[in-house]
Design a protein around this motif. Structure first.
Motif, PDB file in Angstrom:
ATOM      1  N   GLY A  69     -24.883   6.242 -58.579  1.00  0.00           N
ATOM      2  CA  GLY A  69     -24.752   4.862 -58.106  1.00  0.00           C
ATOM      3  C   GLY A  69     -23.282   4.475 -58.036  1.00  0.00           C
ATOM      4  N   SER A  70     -22.990   3.453 -57.241  1.00  0.00           N
ATOM      5  CA  SER A  70     -21.575   3.119 -57.058  1.00  0.00           C
ATOM      6  C   SER A  70     -20.987   2.386 -58.259  1.00  0.00           C
ATOM      7  CB  SER A  70     -21.375   2.314 -55.777  1.00  0.00           C
ATOM      8  OG  SER A  70     -22.177   1.166 -55.781  1.00  0.00           O
ATOM      9  N   LEU A  71     -21.832   1.827 -59.120  1.00  0.00           N
ATOM     10  CA  LEU A  71     -21.278   1.216 -60.329  1.00  0.00           C
ATOM     11  C   LEU A  71     -20.550   2.254 -61.172  1.00  0.00           C
ATOM     12  CD1 LEU A  71     -24.106  -1.235 -61.379  1.00  0.00           C
ATOM     13  CD2 LEU A  71     -21.785  -1.809 -60.706  1.00  0.00           C
ATOM     14  N   TYR A  96     -18.191  -9.615 -57.227  1.00  0.00           N
ATOM     15  CA  TYR A  96     -19.364  -9.007 -57.867  1.00  0.00           C
ATOM     16  C   TYR A  96     -19.124  -8.968 -59.388  1.00  0.00           C
ATOM     17  CZ  TYR A  96     -22.829  -5.247 -58.657  1.00  0.00           C
ATOM     18  OH  TYR A  96     -23.877  -4.485 -59.084  1.00  0.00           O
ATOM     19  N   TYR A 138      -9.442  -4.961 -55.829  1.00  0.00           N
ATOM     20  CA  TYR A 138     -10.849  -4.612 -55.547  1.00  0.00           C
ATOM     21  C   TYR A 138     -11.401  -5.604 -54.526  1.00  0.00           C
ATOM     22  CZ  TYR A 138     -15.924  -4.417 -56.357  1.00  0.00           C
ATOM     23  OH  TYR A 138     -17.288  -4.336 -56.197  1.00  0.00           O
ATOM     24  N   ILE A 140     -14.649  -6.355 -51.465  1.00  0.00           N
ATOM     25  CA  ILE A 140     -15.939  -6.009 -50.852  1.00  0.00           C
ATOM     26  C   ILE A 140     -15.852  -6.586 -49.436  1.00  0.00           C
ATOM     27  CG2 ILE A 140     -18.471  -6.199 -51.060  1.00  0.00           C
ATOM     28  CD1 ILE A 140     -17.785  -7.164 -54.049  1.00  0.00           C
ATOM     29  N   ASN A 145     -20.809  -9.403 -51.616  1.00  0.00           N
ATOM     30  CA  ASN A 145     -21.625  -9.879 -52.726  1.00  0.00           C
ATOM     31  C   ASN A 145     -20.646 -10.568 -53.674  1.00  0.00           C
ATOM     32  OD1 ASN A 145     -23.393 -10.324 -54.798  1.00  0.00           O
ATOM     33  ND2 ASN A 145     -23.671  -8.170 -55.354  1.00  0.00           N
ATOM     34  N   ASP A 173     -15.255  -1.596 -51.599  1.00  0.00           N
ATOM     35  CA  ASP A 173     -16.630  -1.305 -52.017  1.00  0.00           C
ATOM     36  C   ASP A 173     -17.535  -1.742 -50.855  1.00  0.00           C
ATOM     37  OD1 ASP A 173     -18.938  -0.886 -53.456  1.00  0.00           O
ATOM     38  OD2 ASP A 173     -18.596  -2.497 -54.905  1.00  0.00           O
ATOM     39  N   PRO A 175     -21.152  -1.240 -49.914  1.00  0.00           N
ATOM     40  CA  PRO A 175     -22.580  -0.865 -49.887  1.00  0.00           C
ATOM     41  C   PRO A 175     -23.392  -1.521 -48.773  1.00  0.00           C
ATOM     42  CG  PRO A 175     -22.165  -2.415 -51.674  1.00  0.00           C
ATOM     43  CD  PRO A 175     -20.823  -2.037 -51.105  1.00  0.00           C
ATOM     44  N   TYR A 176     -22.899  -2.652 -48.232  1.00  0.00           N
ATOM     45  CA  TYR A 176     -23.703  -3.376 -47.226  1.00  0.00           C
ATOM     46  C   TYR A 176     -23.231  -3.130 -45.802  1.00  0.00           C
ATOM     47  CZ  TYR A 176     -24.880  -5.811 -51.503  1.00  0.00           C
ATOM     48  OH  TYR A 176     -25.280  -6.088 -52.786  1.00  0.00           O
ATOM     49  N   SER A 203     -22.438   3.743 -51.231  1.00  0.00           N
ATOM     50  CA  SER A 203     -23.705   3.820 -51.964  1.00  0.00           C
ATOM     51  C   SER A 203     -24.859   4.020 -50.993  1.00  0.00           C
ATOM     52  CB  SER A 203     -23.905   2.498 -52.723  1.00  0.00           C
ATOM     53  OG  SER A 203     -25.188   2.456 -53.308  1.00  0.00           O
ATOM     54  N   SER A 205     -27.753   2.916 -52.016  1.00  0.00           N
ATOM     55  CA  SER A 205     -28.747   1.987 -52.574  1.00  0.00           C
ATOM     56  C   SER A 205     -29.312   1.014 -51.545  1.00  0.00           C
ATOM     57  CB  SER A 205     -28.134   1.181 -53.716  1.00  0.00           C
ATOM     58  OG  SER A 205     -27.933   2.019 -54.825  1.00  0.00           O
ATOM     59  N   LYS A 206     -28.470   0.507 -50.643  1.00  0.00           N
ATOM     60  CA  LYS A 206     -28.937  -0.525 -49.729  1.00  0.00           C
ATOM     61  C   LYS A 206     -29.346   0.046 -48.372  1.00  0.00           C
ATOM     62  CE  LYS A 206     -28.211  -3.712 -52.820  1.00  0.00           C
ATOM     63  NZ  LYS A 206     -27.208  -3.376 -53.738  1.00  0.00           N
ATOM     64  N   ARG A 213     -30.015   6.601 -57.051  1.00  0.00           N
ATOM     65  CA  ARG A 213     -28.748   6.434 -57.783  1.00  0.00           C
ATOM     66  C   ARG A 213     -27.660   7.333 -57.202  1.00  0.00           C
ATOM     67  NH1 ARG A 213     -28.380   2.574 -58.235  1.00  0.00           N
ATOM     68  NH2 ARG A 213     -26.884   2.334 -59.917  1.00  0.00           N
TER      69      ARG A 213
HETATM   70  C1  LIG Z   1     -20.720  -4.946 -54.135  1.00  0.00           C
HETATM   71  C2  LIG Z   1     -21.621  -4.046 -54.891  1.00  0.00           C
HETATM   72  N1  LIG Z   1     -21.131  -2.925 -55.424  1.00  0.00           N
HETATM   73  C3  LIG Z   1     -21.915  -2.081 -56.116  1.00  0.00           C
HETATM   74  C4  LIG Z   1     -23.254  -2.335 -56.308  1.00  0.00           C
HETATM   75  C5  LIG Z   1     -24.075  -1.362 -57.112  1.00  0.00           C
HETATM   76  O1  LIG Z   1     -24.733  -0.483 -56.333  1.00  0.00           O
HETATM   77  P1  LIG Z   1     -25.332   0.902 -56.846  1.00  0.00           P
HETATM   78  O2  LIG Z   1     -26.801   0.750 -56.790  1.00  0.00           O
HETATM   79  O3  LIG Z   1     -24.803   1.915 -55.879  1.00  0.00           O
HETATM   80  O4  LIG Z   1     -24.823   1.167 -58.239  1.00  0.00           O
HETATM   81  C6  LIG Z   1     -23.823  -3.491 -55.775  1.00  0.00           C
HETATM   82  C7  LIG Z   1     -25.249  -3.789 -56.005  1.00  0.00           C
HETATM   83  O5  LIG Z   1     -25.771  -4.824 -55.773  1.00  0.00           O
HETATM   84  C8  LIG Z   1     -22.976  -4.372 -55.050  1.00  0.00           C
HETATM   85  O6  LIG Z   1     -23.451  -5.510 -54.531  1.00  0.00           O
END
Ligand SMILES: Cc1ncc(COP(=O)(O)O)c(C=O)c1O
Length: 367
Positions: A69-71, A96, A138, A140, A145, A173, A175-176, A203, A205-206, A213
């Motif tokens: 996961g990106s976290l 975020y 950092y 986004i 988000n 970052d 992800p969207y 990521s 994830s979305k 993950r």
């Molecule tokens: C800006 C941002 N970075 C990272 C994440 C975490 O994503 P991941 O599921 O890849 O850990 C999110 C999840 O909502 C997010 O909004």
């Protein structure tokens, strides 16, 4: 209840059956690989997966590092970038909240720079840069988000210019980024600065599945090697099974088809959400009209403090995330307003509209 509290993908935006078929194929064809340790010694992730991720970004697989996961990508990057430099990290305000928590856990002194409808307030950023150069900034930049803001092309160029001039790294970052409903995509920051000053965090994830993950960093090979050493010292590697499922799913085109499906599913929700915010909370409250992603947000003028407002909203069945939690340190929403993140991805247009109508009623009642 109207849950405006979490940004998780709706069931309709996860191709669970198709993923299950790919997982079954992995288990049938690669059991010896996926039930063994991954190789050690600067292992940067499953090669097939890195090749697929590299295709998504037209990057060299050597520049991809896979994380859980990106976290976790943010966690390892913070450890790496803060190791040799000062503690300062600049972020958008709002940003975020989990990212800020991660940076602070690594000893960062996090400063929020106000975010406008088209990206960071560059005047304030320049003032902060005149005082101190951060280890990294950092951002986004796409459908942020929590605010839904997209950083404009001009501001992207300016950010990269400032990073060059002052000698700091930008962590973008994204992800969207693929979930765009309207308008044209600005250039990724990394493309504007090919010299390695911008590190990209991505990521699946979305766009495919958060349960896999799979996150990743795109960076210069020396950074990738440093991250691999940090990873090996703590958890060796992400789970080979999940990486193999992700690789196979990407190779089968599942991300591309799912992005199309998710955009088709989310766009009517987005359109209805923006219309409902305008109708019930007013154009002036809207921070930006998001062109994609999951979030629309407002600075809502309220006659009380945030705690009282959130408690009153909860009593009326509207669950909100505490907006001030998205503002790091001493940063705050404009005086007399609360910041509300309103994720629209998981609510039907009717639910969303009914939720914001209730918020308007709560505001009126408290006055
Ligand atoms: C800006 C941002 N970075 C990272 C994440 C975490 O994503 P991941 O599921 O890849 O850990 C999110 C999840 O909502 C997010 O909004």
């Amino acid at each position: 209840m109207f849950p405006f509290s979490r940004g998780i993908p709706p069931r309709e935006a996860i191709p669970a059956q198709e993923l299950a078929a790919q997982a079954a194929a992995v288990l049938a064809e690669q059991p010896d690989d996926v039930f063994q340790y991954a190789p050690i010694g600067n292992h940067t992730g499953d090669l097939a997966l890195r090749e697929e991720l590299a295709k998504l970004h037209t990057a060299d697989p050597e520049r991809i590092f896979v994380t859980n996961g990106s976290l976790q990508a943010l966690d390892l990057l913070a450890a790496h970038l803060l190791r040799d430099t000062g503690p300062d990290v600049y972020v958008e305000a709002p940003t975020y909240d989990r990212a800020v928590q991660i940076f602070e856990r690594h000893g960062a002194r996090v400063t929020g720079i106000p975010l406008r409808h088209d990206g960071l307030d560059l005047d304030v950023l320049r003032e902060r840069l005149a005082e101190r150069t951060p280890a990294f900034l950092y951002v986004i930049p796409d459908f942020q988000n929590p605010s839904g803001v997209t950083t404009s092309e001009d501001k992207r160029r300016a950010l990269v210019g400032l990073a060059e001039e002052h000698g700091f790294v930008i962590v973008e970052d994204i992800p969207y980024r693929e979930l765009r409903f309207e308008g044209t995509a600005p250039t990724p920051l990394a493309e504007l600065s090919p010299g390695g000053r911008v590190l990209t965090v991505g990521s699946l994830s979305k766009i495919l599945s958060p349960g896999l993950r799979v996150g990743y960093v795109i960076a210069e090979p020396h950074t990738v090697t440093a991250l691999a050493a940090l990873a090996e010292g703590t958890y060796l590697s992400p789970a080979p099974l999940l990486q193999a499922v992700a690789a196979r799913s990407l190779a089968a085109g599942l991300a591309a088809s799912n992005i199309e499906r998710a955009v088709r599913f989310l766009k009517p929700r987005h359109d209805a959400a923006v219309a409902a915010v305008r109708r019930h909370l007013g154009e002036d409250a809207l921070i930006a009209v998001p062109e994609g992603g999951y979030y629309v947000s407002v600075h809502l003028p309220v006659p009380t403090d945030e705690k009282t407002f959130l408690a009153a909203a909860k009593k009326d069945g509207v669950l909100l995330t505490r907006g001030s939690a998205f503002y790091p340190g001493s940063a705050a929403p404009p005086a007399g307003t609360v910041f509300l993140r309103l994720p629209f991805q998981a609510l039907t247009p009717e639910e969303f509209a009914a939720g914001v109508e209730r918020l308007a009623a709560v505001t009126a009642r408290l006055a």
